[in-house]
Scaffold this motif. Structure first.
Motif, PDB file in Angstrom:
ATOM      1  N   GLY A 367       0.940  -1.101  -0.107  1.00 41.61           N
ATOM      2  CA  GLY A 367       0.090   0.224   0.017  1.00 41.61           C
ATOM      3  C   GLY A 367       0.507   1.526  -0.316  1.00 41.61           C
ATOM      4  N   GLU A 368       0.421   2.455  -0.054  1.00 44.70           N
ATOM      5  CA  GLU A 368       0.632   3.875  -0.326  1.00 44.70           C
ATOM      6  C   GLU A 368       1.087   4.090   1.386  1.00 44.70           C
ATOM      7  N   GLY A 369       0.209   4.053   2.626  1.00 41.98           N
ATOM      8  CA  GLY A 369       0.794   4.549   3.787  1.00 41.98           C
ATOM      9  C   GLY A 369       1.900   4.270   4.326  1.00 41.98           C
ATOM     10  N   PRO A 370       2.609   5.122   5.191  1.00 36.77           N
ATOM     11  CA  PRO A 370       3.873   5.325   5.208  1.00 36.77           C
ATOM     12  C   PRO A 370       3.839   3.344   6.662  1.00 36.77           C
ATOM     13  N   ASP A 371       3.292   2.983   7.053  1.00 39.12           N
ATOM     14  CA  ASP A 371       3.757   1.686   7.875  1.00 39.12           C
ATOM     15  C   ASP A 371       2.578   0.809   7.009  1.00 39.12           C
ATOM     16  N   ASP A 372       3.141   0.588   5.249  1.00 40.18           N
ATOM     17  CA  ASP A 372       2.627  -0.422   4.986  1.00 40.18           C
ATOM     18  C   ASP A 372       3.525  -1.375   4.531  1.00 40.18           C
ATOM     19  N   LEU A 373       4.850  -1.011   4.541  1.00 39.05           N
ATOM     20  CA  LEU A 373       5.517  -2.087   4.202  1.00 39.05           C
ATOM     21  C   LEU A 373       5.504  -2.716   5.698  1.00 39.05           C
ATOM     22  N   ALA A 374       5.985  -4.064   5.154  1.00 44.64           N
ATOM     23  CA  ALA A 374       5.648  -5.181   6.684  1.00 44.64           C
ATOM     24  C   ALA A 374       7.338  -6.109   6.292  1.00 44.64           C
ATOM     25  N   PRO A 375       7.693  -7.132   7.345  1.00 46.10           N
ATOM     26  CA  PRO A 375       8.669  -7.805   6.939  1.00 46.10           C
ATOM     27  C   PRO A 375       7.659  -8.500   6.774  1.00 46.10           C
ATOM     28  N   PHE A 376       8.852  -9.603   6.276  1.00 43.98           N
ATOM     29  CA  PHE A 376       8.287 -10.516   5.048  1.00 43.98           C
ATOM     30  C   PHE A 376       8.243 -12.298   6.388  1.00 43.98           C
ATOM     31  N   ASP A 377       7.125 -12.790   6.122  1.00 43.04           N
ATOM     32  CA  ASP A 377       6.700 -14.330   6.614  1.00 43.04           C
ATOM     33  C   ASP A 377       6.274 -15.321   5.678  1.00 43.04           C
ATOM     34  N   PRO A 378       6.633 -16.567   5.989  1.00 41.87           N
ATOM     35  CA  PRO A 378       6.319 -17.141   4.841  1.00 41.87           C
ATOM     36  C   PRO A 378       4.738 -17.837   4.657  1.00 41.87           C
ATOM     37  N   ALA A 379       4.914 -17.916   6.325  1.00 44.66           N
ATOM     38  CA  ALA A 379       4.046 -18.346   6.739  1.00 44.66           C
ATOM     39  C   ALA A 379       2.581 -17.468   6.401  1.00 44.66           C
ATOM     40  N   GLN A 380       2.429 -16.242   7.239  1.00 44.15           N
ATOM     41  CA  GLN A 380       1.335 -15.218   6.858  1.00 44.15           C
ATOM     42  C   GLN A 380       0.873 -15.254   5.824  1.00 44.15           C
ATOM     43  N   PHE A 381       1.989 -14.681   4.570  1.00 47.30           N
ATOM     44  CA  PHE A 381       1.905 -14.604   3.652  1.00 47.30           C
ATOM     45  C   PHE A 381       1.281 -15.289   2.252  1.00 47.30           C
ATOM     46  N   VAL A 382       0.971 -16.478   2.404  1.00 45.92           N
ATOM     47  CA  VAL A 382       0.674 -18.292   1.659  1.00 45.92           C
ATOM     48  C   VAL A 382      -1.265 -18.630   2.673  1.00 45.92           C
ATOM     49  N   ASP A 383      -0.669 -17.368   3.836  1.00 44.09           N
ATOM     50  CA  ASP A 383      -2.081 -17.772   4.755  1.00 44.09           C
ATOM     51  C   ASP A 383      -2.725 -16.429   4.162  1.00 44.09           C
ATOM     52  N   ALA A 384      -2.322 -15.254   3.750  1.00 40.08           N
ATOM     53  CA  ALA A 384      -2.811 -14.328   2.627  1.00 40.08           C
ATOM     54  C   ALA A 384      -3.431 -14.254   2.082  1.00 40.08           C
ATOM     55  N   LEU A 385      -2.742 -14.954   1.253  1.00 41.65           N
ATOM     56  CA  LEU A 385      -3.218 -15.595  -0.499  1.00 41.65           C
ATOM     57  C   LEU A 385      -3.950 -16.318  -0.493  1.00 41.65           C
ATOM     58  N   LEU A 386      -4.170 -17.930  -0.271  1.00 42.37           N
ATOM     59  CA  LEU A 386      -5.002 -18.137   0.519  1.00 42.37           C
ATOM     60  C   LEU A 386      -6.310 -17.688   1.026  1.00 42.37           C
ATOM     61  N   GLY A 387      -6.410 -17.043   1.651  1.00 44.63           N
ATOM     62  CA  GLY A 387      -7.534 -15.987   2.135  1.00 44.63           C
ATOM     63  C   GLY A 387      -8.500 -17.182   2.879  1.00 44.63           C
ATOM     64  N   THR A 388      -9.317 -16.452   4.116  1.00 44.21           N
ATOM     65  CA  THR A 388     -10.014 -17.118   4.949  1.00 44.21           C
ATOM     66  C   THR A 388     -10.159 -18.618   5.020  1.00 44.21           C
ATOM     67  N   GLU A 389     -11.647 -18.324   3.247  1.00 41.45           N
ATOM     68  CA  GLU A 389     -12.354 -19.291   3.352  1.00 41.45           C
ATOM     69  C   GLU A 389     -11.729 -19.957   2.212  1.00 41.45           C
ATOM     70  N   ALA A 390     -11.550 -21.238   2.023  1.00 38.34           N
ATOM     71  CA  ALA A 390     -11.139 -22.251   0.758  1.00 38.34           C
ATOM     72  C   ALA A 390     -12.505 -22.924   0.452  1.00 38.34           C
TER      73      ALA A 390
END
Length: 395
Positions: A367-390
């Motif tokens: 995002g464009e907000g000042p705090d929209d840069l996040a440390p990368f975590d593989p498990a959290q990233f994949v969980d976000a990619l797949l969404g909350t409902e499968a």
């Protein structure tokens, strides 16, 4: 005798009155002195002179001049960056475009009643379209085919868990993704930020400074992008919001000299981390890449560089791999910050970068907000990619 005296006095009086009558009219006809000419100023002179300065008013009671009170400008309010822990979880909704590919598309295909060759080809196509890369895609699909066949998996939750495990495995969770920002032996850690034009490098550099401040580090920023005065101004604005100092030089100054001075200032000030922003450059411009190598060599006169962060625009897809390869050869890139990941469906570029170069993605911009840069975590990233409902059906 007396009569003659009276006559003489009378004549003298007449003469005096006559003289007065002649002199007074002449005095009345004397022209008045000319009035002082009004000063006429042109508009240009008035603009240069500025607004009229009012003299301080006098106290009517005492006649003493009263000076107006001095109004001090308020001190700038420093911003407190959001904590970095859990940022990726908070920003997961920003991955909505990539979620359509990985969550809805892949899980929808996997949950079909019959997974034939056509279905597996569609799954491969989806992964390749998401810029996962051909080799990584084949490995993921082969492992998924084997595991679904052996386990007989059919429920939505089980399929989601299998896909998540394969994507996390492709991201190699064993890679070191921490930012090495702790000072050592009385000298600050040095982070060099590099990248091509238009990747959002200076903005991301300012956001990295906020990440460091949020994690409790004291920071000095070096504005070694001396080709654009606006870049130094922009970096100074980012630094000022969190109370950090910026070291800059005149426009067109030697970037290596500015970077050297920034590290020297960091040593003298005893800060934890020096963050150096360099000019954006195309990876195929040999002269500019040589100059970047010079910046690295000059800074290393103070000591080794702890991190070299390459800023990659996620929307460029596979083109980013060639950029990363050339930068790695010149300055030994240790980590990648992927920007604009919220604006693309090609979230698989994270996997492709690591597979091709062995360089971990350490930060992601969502995002464009000042705090929209996040440390990368593989498990959290994949969980976000797949969404909350499968999507899919239960067995």
């Amino acid at each position: 005798m007396t009569e003659y005296l009276l006559i003489a006095l009378a004549l003298l009086g007449v003469l005096i009155l006559g003289a007065i009558g002649l002199v007074v009219p002449r005095l009345r006809r004397r022209p008045a002195p000319p009035l002082p000419k009004e000063e006429v100023r042109t508009r240009a002179e008035e603009d240069l002179a500025g607004p009229p300065v009012e003299a301080p008013e006098a106290d009517l009671a005492t006649g003493i001049l009263v000076e107006p009170p001095v109004v001090e400008a308020p001190a700038p309010v420093l911003e407190v960056p959001e904590p970095t822990a859990g940022r990726l979880v908070r920003l997961r909704s920003r991955l909505s475009r990539s979620q359509n590919v990985f969550g809805k598309s892949l899980l929808g295909l996997l949950s079909r009643d019959r997974l034939d060759e056509d279905a597996w080809e569609e799954i491969e196509d989806s992964l390749i379209t998401a810029d996962v890369g051909i080799d990584a895609t084949r490995e993921i699909v082969d492992r998924l085919r084997e595991r679904t066949r052996v386990l007989g998996t059919r429920s939505g939750e089980e399929l989601r868990a299998l896909l998540a495990a394969e994507l996390v495995n492709a991201l190699d969770p064993t890679l070191d993704r921490s930012l090495h920002t702790a000072p050592k032996l009385g000298a600050p850690a040095v982070l060099l930020v590099v990248g091509v034009n238009g990747a959002g490098k200076t903005t991301t550099c300012g956001k990295i400074a906020r990440v460091l401040v949020a994690d409790g580090r004291s920071v000095i920023l070096g504005a070694a992008d001396t080709f654009r005065a606006a870049a130094a101004d922009q970096l100074e604005t980012w630094a000022g919001r969190v109370g950090a100092e910026t070291v800059r030089g005149p426009e067109g100054a030697d970037p290596a000299s500015v970077a050297f001075d920034a590290v020297k200032r960091g040593i003298d000030a005893g800060v934890d981390t020096v963050l150096i922003d360099t000019a954006g450059r195309l990876q195929n411009k040999v002269g500019l890449m040589d100059e970047l190598g010079k910046v690295k060599r000059v800074v290393e006169k103070h000591g080794p560089i702890d991190e070299t962060i390459l800023i990659l625009d996620a929307t460029t897809g596979q083109n980013g791999l060639e950029q990363a390869r050339v930068f790695t050869e010149v300055v030994n890139v240790t980590g990648v910050a992927l920007t604009k990941l919220d604006g693309t469906a090609k979230g698989g570029i994270v996997i492709a970068v690591q597979r091709k170069l062995g360089i971990p993605v350490k930060l992601v911009g969502l995002g464009e907000g000042p705090d929209d840069l996040a440390p990368f975590d593989p498990a959290q990233f994949v969980d976000a990619l797949l969404g909350t409902e499968a999507p899919g059906r239960d067995a």
